[in-house]
Design a protein around this motif. Structure first.
Motif, PDB file in Angstrom:
ATOM      1  N   SER A  81      13.662   5.854 -12.040  1.00 45.46           N
ATOM      2  CA  SER A  81      13.888   6.847 -11.048  1.00 45.46           C
ATOM      3  C   SER A  81      12.100   6.186  -9.985  1.00 45.46           C
ATOM      4  CB  SER A  81      13.842   8.108 -10.855  1.00 45.46           C
ATOM      5  OG  SER A  81      12.709   8.625 -11.856  1.00 45.46           O
ATOM      6  N   ALA A  82      11.742   5.029 -10.072  1.00 44.42           N
ATOM      7  CA  ALA A  82      10.831   4.929  -9.542  1.00 44.42           C
ATOM      8  C   ALA A  82      10.773   4.330  -7.875  1.00 44.42           C
ATOM      9  CB  ALA A  82       9.809   4.299 -10.711  1.00 44.42           C
ATOM     10  N   ILE A  83       9.715   5.383  -6.675  1.00 45.99           N
ATOM     11  CA  ILE A  83       9.733   4.908  -5.866  1.00 45.99           C
ATOM     12  C   ILE A  83       8.726   3.603  -6.123  1.00 45.99           C
ATOM     13  CG2 ILE A  83       8.278   5.490  -3.907  1.00 45.99           C
ATOM     14  CD1 ILE A  83      11.341   6.265  -3.963  1.00 45.99           C
ATOM     15  N   ILE A  84       8.988   2.503  -5.179  1.00 46.93           N
ATOM     16  CA  ILE A  84       7.727   1.303  -5.080  1.00 46.93           C
ATOM     17  C   ILE A  84       7.278   1.196  -3.792  1.00 46.93           C
ATOM     18  CG2 ILE A  84       7.450  -1.048  -5.775  1.00 46.93           C
ATOM     19  CD1 ILE A  84       9.165  -1.026  -7.656  1.00 46.93           C
ATOM     20  N   LYS A  85       6.380   1.191  -3.907  1.00 46.24           N
ATOM     21  CA  LYS A  85       5.077   0.944  -2.280  1.00 46.24           C
ATOM     22  C   LYS A  85       4.617   0.052  -2.046  1.00 46.24           C
ATOM     23  CE  LYS A  85       3.253   4.861  -2.719  1.00 46.24           C
ATOM     24  NZ  LYS A  85       2.120   6.076  -1.566  1.00 46.24           N
ATOM     25  N   ILE A  86       4.768  -0.739  -1.088  1.00 44.20           N
ATOM     26  CA  ILE A  86       4.350  -1.703  -1.262  1.00 44.20           C
ATOM     27  C   ILE A  86       3.007  -2.717   0.128  1.00 44.20           C
ATOM     28  CG2 ILE A  86       4.543  -4.970  -1.132  1.00 44.20           C
ATOM     29  CD1 ILE A  86       6.929  -3.883  -2.317  1.00 44.20           C
ATOM     30  N   ARG A  87       2.408  -2.210  -0.396  1.00 46.34           N
ATOM     31  CA  ARG A  87       1.466  -3.117   1.757  1.00 46.34           C
ATOM     32  C   ARG A  87       0.495  -4.465   1.289  1.00 46.34           C
ATOM     33  NH1 ARG A  87      -1.049   2.644  -0.052  1.00 46.34           N
ATOM     34  NH2 ARG A  87       0.691   3.045   1.278  1.00 46.34           N
ATOM     35  N   LYS A  88      -0.202  -4.609   1.947  1.00 42.94           N
ATOM     36  CA  LYS A  88      -1.051  -6.018   2.061  1.00 42.94           C
ATOM     37  C   LYS A  88      -2.030  -4.907   1.477  1.00 42.94           C
ATOM     38  CE  LYS A  88      -4.301  -8.452   4.939  1.00 42.94           C
ATOM     39  NZ  LYS A  88      -3.394  -9.835   4.905  1.00 42.94           N
ATOM     40  N   GLY A  89      -2.710  -5.852   0.320  1.00 48.23           N
ATOM     41  CA  GLY A  89      -4.194  -5.911   0.071  1.00 48.23           C
ATOM     42  C   GLY A  89      -4.796  -7.175  -0.672  1.00 48.23           C
ATOM     43  N   ASP A  90      -5.728  -6.531  -1.642  1.00 50.41           N
ATOM     44  CA  ASP A  90      -6.882  -7.919  -2.014  1.00 50.41           C
ATOM     45  C   ASP A  90      -6.387  -8.709  -2.656  1.00 50.41           C
ATOM     46  OD1 ASP A  90      -8.377  -7.816   0.568  1.00 50.41           O
ATOM     47  OD2 ASP A  90      -9.156  -5.757  -0.498  1.00 50.41           O
ATOM     48  N   GLU A  91      -5.863  -7.960  -3.982  1.00 51.62           N
ATOM     49  CA  GLU A  91      -4.893  -8.668  -4.813  1.00 51.62           C
ATOM     50  C   GLU A  91      -4.069  -7.907  -5.328  1.00 51.62           C
ATOM     51  OE1 GLU A  91      -7.466  -7.812  -8.298  1.00 51.62           O
ATOM     52  OE2 GLU A  91      -7.635  -5.608  -7.507  1.00 51.62           O
ATOM     53  N   PHE A  92      -3.044  -8.657  -6.043  1.00 54.91           N
ATOM     54  CA  PHE A  92      -1.894  -8.535  -7.049  1.00 54.91           C
ATOM     55  C   PHE A  92      -1.800  -7.370  -7.373  1.00 54.91           C
ATOM     56  CE2 PHE A  92       2.906 -10.011  -8.207  1.00 54.91           C
ATOM     57  CZ  PHE A  92       3.262  -9.248  -7.369  1.00 54.91           C
ATOM     58  N   LYS A  93      -1.551  -5.988  -7.287  1.00 55.24           N
ATOM     59  CA  LYS A  93      -2.109  -4.864  -8.435  1.00 55.24           C
ATOM     60  C   LYS A  93      -0.944  -4.046  -8.494  1.00 55.24           C
ATOM     61  CE  LYS A  93      -4.878  -2.031  -6.874  1.00 55.24           C
ATOM     62  NZ  LYS A  93      -6.244  -1.711  -6.897  1.00 55.24           N
ATOM     63  N   LEU A  94      -0.466  -3.567  -9.639  1.00 57.04           N
ATOM     64  CA  LEU A  94       0.886  -2.178  -9.737  1.00 57.04           C
ATOM     65  C   LEU A  94      -0.389  -1.273 -10.160  1.00 57.04           C
ATOM     66  CD1 LEU A  94       4.244  -2.729 -10.557  1.00 57.04           C
ATOM     67  CD2 LEU A  94       2.286  -1.052 -11.432  1.00 57.04           C
ATOM     68  N   THR A  95      -0.018  -0.400  -9.082  1.00 54.66           N
ATOM     69  CA  THR A  95      -0.260   1.289  -9.793  1.00 54.66           C
ATOM     70  C   THR A  95       0.432   2.122  -9.895  1.00 54.66           C
ATOM     71  OG1 THR A  95      -2.201   1.068  -8.583  1.00 54.66           O
ATOM     72  CG2 THR A  95      -1.760   3.574  -9.168  1.00 54.66           C
TER      73      THR A  95
END
Length: 682
Positions: A81-95
């Motif tokens: 049931s997870a929403i995944i938000k993707i945006r530009k950042g300085d590293e490939f990171k998942l929270t």
């Protein structure tokens, strides 16, 4: 992606804002807080693009193709049931955030992929049941507590429509019960939201892609996704053309049940798998799609693409040379992973990378998606820029009225300090008189709008008209013959209710705008004299930030409509109504809505609108008081320097410079506003 042209124009607008700030400093004036906040929002512009779709519709493939990188691992099973938000950042990171309030951060592609597989993926055993709905409506909603037989039975009956793989009903229901039993104790660990940052292109700065869990057959998306839909700037519904019927109950029910009229304007339908269709077959399906969905979505927002073709194109662009691209296709062929449309395109291009690129882009048709979104975003963002310039223009116009009148007084009496003192005393009295009159005028206007004691207030009267219109719609449902009643009837009733609730926001803003307009008319009436200080020197400047703050204050003081929006009315009345009493069923739903309308919805709406208008009047008065002090200060400075000839002349020079700065600002704003209006009109 949002056009670079927009970014350039945005910088020009912000440069004019910086000049406005400098003008305020040079004139000894405070920068308007709401305009500063509005400038901050424009500078840090966020465009929320939500991606929805049925299970196995190719959402992840589409997202990765759109982004140009495999940001969402495609070989990891669906993320519950997870929403995944993707945006530009300085590293490939998942929270990742969990239902119990926990948070985990993982960095690096391999670690992210492993985390998703271990903590967020759906096991093969439960792949064919509606995990998103189960998590939201049973596990998270009831905090893992034991589900009563009545609730479970009702849930299973409701979710029968999501048995999209036509499993045996007993097997389907038992799987749902098993999943609930297995996961009840660990409900807090259910991942509800993930945010991924990645080294995306500069064009993605400020854009957030929101990947929602699969949409059920009933169009349900879950409470968390509903909240994101409400704040999305644009929504893309992805549907595969391969192995599925073009007619989609989940999409149609999403339109009817979860997408209010306002949100339909921001909705796009993307049909994937274009390259697997022959020319005539593709044309036929596109025409069918327009015929099926054209009443709800504009034709230019129904787009056929091929995500896999775009993925191959993205990969080949990375390889960049004829030799490397050739080796790539040879390796795929040897491994048995060849994608015929792409390899065929490469063979036909005979090593000509430009020709190959053009053909692949034509076949993927992703340019159409980017163009449609860019056009949509451009209009929305340019309107915001124009509104911001208009707010700056009103501030400059106010200063023009203030400085011009003070300059006139200073020049007329520059050689006569006694006459200057008399004129300034007269001006201060004029300001006090206008302020007293408009304060009483605001009170009178406020009373006319909010007088609910005798039901004669404008808000109460117009709310009654809305209620009558709504009752008429309910009566139309009650009068439907049983032969015309089907499952869509109840969805339509819910949709009408949601649209009515959505209309409340427009109603209260309309009332506030009318109150402010009437207050401004009173100001014009009290200052309509050439010899007096111009009206624009007084008039408060209301920005969107002001209305946002007013909205926030109204929410804090009044209750919302959560019960209605969550569908409680429908759940209460639909329970255990026999099929052969459909007309009675509709009557019960209509009666329930009627009761809620009279006892909850309308009273709450009126309270909310009155509070909103009250806050608007308070804000108007605050701004008016601030402008009064500024006007008094401008004349006070002349009064303090009346006995010094040198200071009197310097005041005239200073005022001339202020007026010059204001006219310069107004000229630049007028020119740029004209240019931006052309962008919106295209």
């Amino acid at each position: 992606m949002i056009s670079k042209d927009y970014k350039q124009n945005k910088e020009q607008v912000l440069a004019l804002y910086d000049e406005y700030v400098n003008t305020c400093k040079a004139s000894g004036k405070k920068v308007d807080d709401s305009i500063s906040e509005q400038a901050k929002k424009i500078r840090n512009e966020i465009f929320n693009l939500m991606i929805l779709g049925e299970a196995k519709s190719g959402k992840s493939t589409f997202i990765n193709a759109y982004l140009g990188k495999e940001v969402v691992p495609m070989d990891v099973r669906q993320c519950t049931s997870a929403i995944i938000k993707i945006r530009k950042g300085d590293e490939f990171k998942l929270t990742a955030k969990t239902a119990g309030g926990g948070k985990t951060t993982v960095v690096g592609y391999d670690k992210i992929k492993a985390f998703l597989k271990d903590h967020a993926a759906i096991s093969d055993k439960y792949r064919n049941i509606p995990i998103t709905t189960i998590n939201n409506e049973l596990l998270i909603k009831y905090h893992g507590k034991e589900i009563s037989n009545q609730i479970m039975t009702s849930f299973l009956e409701e979710e029968a429509k999501d048995n999209i793989f036509n499993m045996n009903s007993d097997e389907y229901n038992n799987l749902i019960r098993d999943y609930v039993r297995e996961n009840a104790a660990s409900w807090r660990k259910i991942i509800t939201e993930m945010e991924i940052t990645y080294h995306l292109p500069d064009e993605m700065q400020g854009i957030t892609i929101i990947d929602s869990p699969g949409v059920g057959a009933g169009g349900n998306v879950g409470k968390i996704a509903e909240d994101y839909i409400a704040h999305a700037n644009a929504i893309i519904f992805v549907k595969s053309l391969n192995g599925q019927a073009l007619e989609s109950s989940s999409f149609m029910n999403f339109l009817r049940n979860n997408c209010t009229n306002r949100k339909k304007e921001s909705l796009f339908l993307v049909l994937t798998g274009k390259s697997n269709l022959q020319g005539s077959e593709f044309t036929s399906l596109k025409e069918q799609a327009i015929e099926m969905y054209g009443q709800d979505i504009k034709e230019e927002k129904i787009i056929c693409v091929d995500s896999k073709m775009q993925l191959f194109l993205n990969k080949c662009r990375e390889l960049n040379t004829e030799e490397k691209i050739g080796e790539f296709f040879d390796a795929l062929d040897e491994a048995g992973d060849d994608f015929a449309p792409a390899s065929k395109c490469w063979l036909k291009s005979k090593g000509d990378i430009t020709k190959f690129d053009d053909k692949m882009e034509e076949m993927s048709n992703f340019r159409s998606v980017q163009y449609a979104l860019e056009r949509f975003a451009r209009v929305a963002n340019y309107i915001q820029l124009i509104e911001f310039l208009e707010n700056l223009e009103r501030e400059y116009t106010r200063y023009k009225g203030m400085f011009s009148d003070a300059l006139k007084v200073a020049k007329e009496n520059i050689d006569d300090p006694i006459a200057l003192e008399d004129r300034i005393t007269q001006k201060k009295k004029e300001i006090a008189d206008v302020y007293l009159k408009i304060s009483q005028g605001i009170a009178d206007i406020y009373k006319r709008y909010t007088d609910n004691i005798n039901s004669e207030g404008i808000i109460m009267s117009e709310a009654a008209v809305k209620q009558d219109n709504y009752e008429e719609q309910l009566e139309n449902f009650r009068n439907l013959p049983e032969s015309k009643i089907n499952e869509n009837t109840f969805a339509s009733m819910k949709k009408v209710t949601l649209d009515a609730i959505d209309d409340t926001k427009d109603f209260r803003r309309k009332m506030a705008d009318r109150v402010i307009a009437e207050c401004n008319e009173k100001l014009i009436q009290y200052t309509n004299d050439y010899s007096k200080i111009p009206t624009e020197a007084y008039i408060p400047n209301f920005t969107e930030t002001d209305f946002d703050n007013i909205d926030l204050a109204a929410k804090e003081k009044t209750s919302g409509y959560d019960l209605v929006e969550k569908g409680v009315t429908f759940l209460k009345t639909e329970e255990k109504v026999p099929y052969h009493h459909l007309k009675k069923h509709v009557g019960l739903v209509a009666d329930s809505i009627h009761d809620r309308l009279n006892n909850d919805i309308m009273p709450t709406m009126i309270d909310n609108v009155v509070t909103y208008v009250t806050n608007s009047c308070d804000t108007y008065k605050e701004k008016l008081t601030e402008h009064k002090r500024e006007l008094e200060a401008e004349y006070q400075k002349l009064l303090e320097d009346k006995n010094s000839n040198e200071k009197r002349r310097k005041n005239v020079e200073d005022l001339e410079k202020k007026v010059e700065l204001v006219y310069k600002g107004l000229t630049q704003i007028t020119e740029l506003k004209g240019e931006l209006t052309n962008y919106v009109a295209d």
